[in-house]
Design an enzyme around this catalytic site. Structure first.
Site, PDB file in Angstrom:
ATOM      1  CG  ASP A  86      -7.181 -35.199  58.461  1.00 34.40           C
ATOM      2  OD1 ASP A  86      -7.322 -33.954  58.440  1.00 34.40           O
ATOM      3  OD2 ASP A  86      -6.219 -35.775  59.003  1.00 34.40           O
ATOM      4  CG  ASN A 130     -11.534 -30.513  62.388  1.00 37.44           C
ATOM      5  OD1 ASN A 130     -11.416 -31.697  62.073  1.00 37.44           O
ATOM      6  ND2 ASN A 130     -10.799 -29.548  61.874  1.00 37.44           N
ATOM      7  CG  ASP A 160     -13.784 -21.943  53.544  1.00 38.11           C
ATOM      8  OD1 ASP A 160     -12.558 -21.738  53.697  1.00 38.11           O
ATOM      9  OD2 ASP A 160     -14.558 -22.205  54.475  1.00 38.11           O
ATOM     10  CB  ILE A 161     -15.323 -27.376  53.932  1.00 39.03           C
ATOM     11  CG1 ILE A 161     -14.581 -28.092  52.788  1.00 39.03           C
ATOM     12  CG2 ILE A 161     -16.331 -28.307  54.597  1.00 39.03           C
ATOM     13  CD1 ILE A 161     -13.736 -29.269  53.243  1.00 39.03           C
ATOM     14  CD  GLU A 177     -11.456 -24.432  56.961  1.00 38.15           C
ATOM     15  OE1 GLU A 177     -10.280 -24.760  57.235  1.00 38.15           O
ATOM     16  OE2 GLU A 177     -12.095 -23.613  57.628  1.00 38.15           O
TER      17      GLU A 177
END
Lengths: 285, 230
Positions: B97, B88, B80-81, B123
């Site tokens: 993106d 964002n 997971d980022i 993500e």
């Protein structure tokens, strides 16, 4: 042991393999394997603590309460349930695995009013838990479990992959230990591995060969203390050890084992026999 | 009989860059090619080109089955980022993106061709590593983590955005009753640990450890009334 192939008591098929309940049978069919809640794996870590003795006599005590009980010799390759029960059948789990005989042929009535499924000496080749053996064992358990009210797995000693796999098929685990330091250490190692790899959060404990009343409780508390300190901090839900009972050192046990009889059959009034009957009442059903 | 959405299918394929189909339109070969292309399209994530959640779930079920038969080890990683929402919010969705695409590329470049890399959520990524033994799991996951950490993503106007990811992992449910759901749950639990313990971390489920340390033994026998000492 294969030299004495004649069963002491000829198998009579009727009580050995009861009909499956419709309700329970549907739970067995299809989908991902789910451990059956009424299967209790009896394990110990260390060998020689009386695991098979406990499993067989608990089964006899449960059978007395009217339950349909099966003991499965899950100690593939190193079975000695046959010795404890003095049963040397011609047809065993090995024959079911190889397709030579049906499951119904291999399930025998044992003294004590329960049924047994013995591994047989031919099982040595299954002492490595290959994918094939796992599938066969799992299918067999799924087939047999719905037919009984309670199933006990007499697993092997140690924490081998075979033991871990057979335990994973059971809904509940019963660890048999004695107050000996070596037995305690191995029981603790078993509990730790089962908690970490199988998500076990409730583990039952039976303390065998206690020398005074309350020693079983002491052993349970001691194990719980170490589990609380070294295992539980890493878990979301803590592991809890439930004391099923303690069985006192009793010369009658040795005598019954020597005679290859169940303690509950041979000397039902002794302290150890009564302790096992009391433990059976508390069995997770 | 509802109308065949052939036009729509061809448009979707053209949009995905698949314009040429072999064979005469309407021929068996052509239909075969069309179905293959649609299957491919429905297994891919549009943004990254990685396997999508659907393809991942199928692959995971296959792997559980394969492991049960072969007894081979396998590792499932979920990634997971970190603080993706912040990226964002600060740099805009286009930058988000861009970050997701960069992470996807980093994953593909730091893993073997036989490993399945999937984007399973916004993500969130999942990686199936067949035949990955317990001795290598930590090193592989750590390599992936470091690779992501060391590649600041350049977003609009060349602004570098530092990106890190948290990784959780669990080995195939060997010797344990196995379902894809259970395996994923175990890996997710480790991802949760990695997040909770500070992010940009790898956390793998501990392998069965039956070693009893001397500290554990001391406590085990501490104050214990030994039967032989009466």
């Amino acid at each position: 042991m294969s030299l004495a192939p004649t069963p002491e008591r000829p198998p009579t098929p009727s009580p050995a393999i009861p009909k499956a309940d419709a309700k329970a049978a549907s739970a067995a069919g299809g989908g991902a394997p789910q451990p059956f809640r009424h299967i209790v794996a009896v394990t110990s870590g260390k060998g020689g603590v009386g695991k098979t003795f406990v499993a067989a006599n608990l089964a006899a005590a449960l059978a007395r309460t009217g339950k349909r009980v099966l003991v499965l010799d899950a100690d593939l390759g190193l079975a000695n349930l046959d010795v404890v029960l003095n049963l040397y059948p011609k047809i065993t789990l090995h024959d079911v695995f190889t397709g030579r005989h049906t499951l119904a042929d291999a399930i025998l009535p044992a003294p004590g009013g329960f049924s047994v499924l013995l591994a047989g000496s031919g099982m040595v080749e299954y002492s490595r838990m290959t994918g094939e053996v796992r599938e066969k064992l799992q299918a067999l358990v799924a087939e047999v479990a719905p037919r009984f009210d309670q199933v006990l797995f007499d697993t092997g000693a140690g924490i081998s992959d075979v033991v871990l796999y057979t335990v994973s098929l059971a809904g509940e685990v019963l660890v048999v230990a004695t107050p000996e330091p070596t037995s305690l250490t191995d029981a603790y190692a078993t509990i730790k591995v089962l908690a970490n790899t199988q998500g076990r959060r409730r583990i039952h404990l039976l303390v065998n060969q206690v020398r005074r009343q309350g020693e079983g409780r002491g052993v349970r508390n001691q194990l719980q203390q170490v589990v609380d300190r070294y295992v539980n901090p890493a878990l979301d839900v803590p592991v809890r050890l439930e004391l099923l009972g303690e069985v006192p050192v009793d010369t009658a046990v040795r005598e019954a084992v020597q005679r290859r009889q169940l303690l509950l059959e041979a000397m039902p009034g002794t302290a150890a026999a009564l302790a096992l009957v009391n433990a059976a009442v508390k069995m997770p059903a | 009989m509802p109308e065949l959405q052939l036009e729509q299918a061809l448009q979707l394929l053209a949009h995905a860059g698949r314009t040429s189909l072999a064979g005469e339109p309407g021929s068996g070969l052509w239909v075969q090619g069309l179905i293959d292309a649609l299957v491919e399209l429905s297994s891919r994530d549009a943004l990254t080109g990685l396997a999508n959640r659907r393809a991942f779930e199928l692959a995971l079920a296959r792997e559980v089955d394969r492991v049960a038969r072969s007894g081979e080890p396998a590792l499932l990683l979920v990634l997971d980022i970190d603080h993706f929402k912040r990226i964002n919010d600060t740099h805009g969705h286009a930058a988000g993106d861009e970050v997701i695409r960069a992470v996807a590329l980093a994953l593909q470049e730091s893993l073997r061709p036989m490993d399945l890399v999937a984007r399973v959520g916004g993500e969130e990524f999942a990686i199936i590593l067949p035949n990955c033994g317990a001795a290598f799991g930590e090193a592989v996951a750590e390599r992936v983590r470091r690779r992501i950490e060391s590649m600041p993503v350049l977003v609009s106007r060349g602004v570098p955005v530092p990106v890190t990811a948290s990784i959780g992992g669990a080995f195939a449910p060997q010797w344990v009753r196995s379902t894809p759901g259970l395996w994923l749950e175990r890996a997710d639990l480790q991802l949760y640990r990695a997040k909770a313990q500070g992010r940009n971390l790898v956390r793998l489920e501990p392998t069965p450890n039956s070693v009893v340390t001397s500290d554990e033994k001391r406590l085990l026998f501490d104050t214990f009334p030994m039967t032989d000492h009466e």
